[in-house]
Write an enzyme that holds these catalytic residues in place. Sequence first.
Site, mmCIF file in Angstrom:
data_model
loop_
_atom_site.group_PDB
_atom_site.id
_atom_site.type_symbol
_atom_site.label_atom_id
_atom_site.label_comp_id
_atom_site.label_asym_id
_atom_site.label_seq_id
_atom_site.Cartn_x
_atom_site.Cartn_y
_atom_site.Cartn_z
ATOM 1 N N ASP A 13 0.864 -1.181 0.000
ATOM 2 C CA ASP A 13 0.000 0.000 0.000
ATOM 3 C C ASP A 13 0.904 1.235 0.000
ATOM 4 O O ASP A 13 1.679 1.452 0.928
ATOM 5 C CB ASP A 13 -0.893 -0.010 1.245
ATOM 6 C CG ASP A 13 -2.007 1.018 1.185
ATOM 7 O OD1 ASP A 13 -2.163 1.664 0.124
ATOM 8 O OD2 ASP A 13 -2.729 1.170 2.180
ATOM 9 N N ASP A 107 -2.864 2.509 -6.034
ATOM 10 C CA ASP A 107 -1.817 2.568 -5.021
ATOM 11 C C ASP A 107 -1.719 1.343 -4.122
ATOM 12 O O ASP A 107 -1.002 1.370 -3.121
ATOM 13 C CB ASP A 107 -1.996 3.816 -4.155
ATOM 14 C CG ASP A 107 -3.328 3.830 -3.414
ATOM 15 O OD1 ASP A 107 -4.217 3.027 -3.751
ATOM 16 O OD2 ASP A 107 -3.474 4.641 -2.480
ATOM 17 N N GLU A 108 -2.400 0.252 -4.451
ATOM 18 C CA GLU A 108 -2.269 -0.938 -3.620
ATOM 19 C C GLU A 108 -2.537 -2.201 -4.429
ATOM 20 O O GLU A 108 -3.244 -2.193 -5.433
ATOM 21 C CB GLU A 108 -3.194 -0.881 -2.404
ATOM 22 C CG GLU A 108 -4.670 -0.793 -2.739
ATOM 23 C CD GLU A 108 -5.555 -0.852 -1.501
ATOM 24 O OE1 GLU A 108 -5.245 -1.642 -0.573
ATOM 25 O OE2 GLU A 108 -6.556 -0.118 -1.460
#
Length: 360
Positions: A13, A107-108
Site C-alpha cells: 500500500d 496505489d495498492e
Amino acid sequence: MLSSAIRKIIHIDMDAFFASVEQRDHPELRGKPVAVGGSRARGVVAAASYEARKFGVHSALASRIAAQKCPQLIFIKPRFDVYSAVSRQIREIFYRYTDLVEPLSLDEAYLDVTENKIGMPSATIIAKEIKATILAETGLTASAGVSFNKFLAKIASDLNKPNGFTLVTPDKADALVASLSIDKFHGIGKVTAAKMQQLGINTGADLRERSEEELVRHFGKTGLYYYRIARVQDDRPVQPHRIRKSIGAERTFDVDLVEEEDLLERLHFLAQEVAQDMARLQTSAKTVTVKLKYFDFTLQTRSKTLLNYLNSADALFTISRELLRTPALPLFPVRLLGISVSNLLYPQDQPASHQLTFDF
C-alpha cells in the site's frame, strides 16, 4: 514458521500516494500539509499528506472543513496522468517477483509469492526488497503487510504506516485479530462498525464470540464473511486475471454535500478512478450508473445504457454528470456518491481487428 502448504501473501500500500507524488515532484511542498483536490472554499479532499493528517485532514473531507482544521493547508489540483504512470512503474516492479498480482487501485495490490520468479522462500525478504526498489526507482515509500491470507496481509500493511512493514505469522494471527478495534477490520465500513458497536461488538474478540447464525441475522450473507475473518479464515486466492462484471468506485463523506459544484468535483474524481481501473483491465462499458445515498440513508441509482462502448474518463464523467442532473439535481444532502460501469467488453470478447483506446 510458515509451512510450504501455506500461502505467502504480500499487500503493498503506497503511503499517501497522490500527495506523496506531489511532494516528490515539488520539493517546496515537502514537510508541509498538502491536500490533493478541492480548494480552500469548495470541493472535497481526494488525498492528504501525513503532515495534513496530523490535523485531522483526510480523503473525502469537505475542503472548507479541511481548511478550518489546518489553516496552512496547501491545496493541489490532481494530476491523474502522473499518478497512473507512477502506478504502472510500481506494478512493473511487482512483476519482477511474481505474475500473481491483484491490483486493488492505483496505489495498492496483493501479491502471492508462495512460488516466485527469484526462487526466494522468504516473503519477508521479498516484501522488503520491493519496498526498497520502489523507493529507489520512484522516490516514494510504501507499507507492506505479509501473512498467509489476504485479509491479514491487508490488515498488516496498515499497522505501521508510513513506510511500515508488518509480518503476521500463524501463531500471532488469532491474538492480533482479537485485539483489533472493529472499525479497523478491512471490509467493515463506518455504518456497519457503528451497528456492531450498538450490538456490543467492539473488538475482534467480541466478534469471535458471536455465532454464525447471529451474524447472518444482523448482517445478511456478509455475516458469513465476518464470522470467518474473526477466526482468521480467508481462502480467497490472489486473482491476477479476474473477469469482472462491473467496475465502480464510491465515497462516503464526513460532511454531506449539497452544492452542485462540490458534487461535480467529486464525481470527476470518481470518473477518473473508474477509468483507471477500466484501463488496467483493458475493458470498455456500455452502462453507467450513478449511486446516491442521502443524509437519511435513502439510496437511489440512476443508470444509462449507451449505443456505443466508452472507456475514457472524460466520456464517463460526461455521462455521470448527465445522470446527476437527470431528472434533476439531488434535492437532499448527499452523504455517499458513486459511479459504476457494467455491460463490459473485454479484448477477448471482440474481433481482433478492433482496438480499444484509453483517454488519459
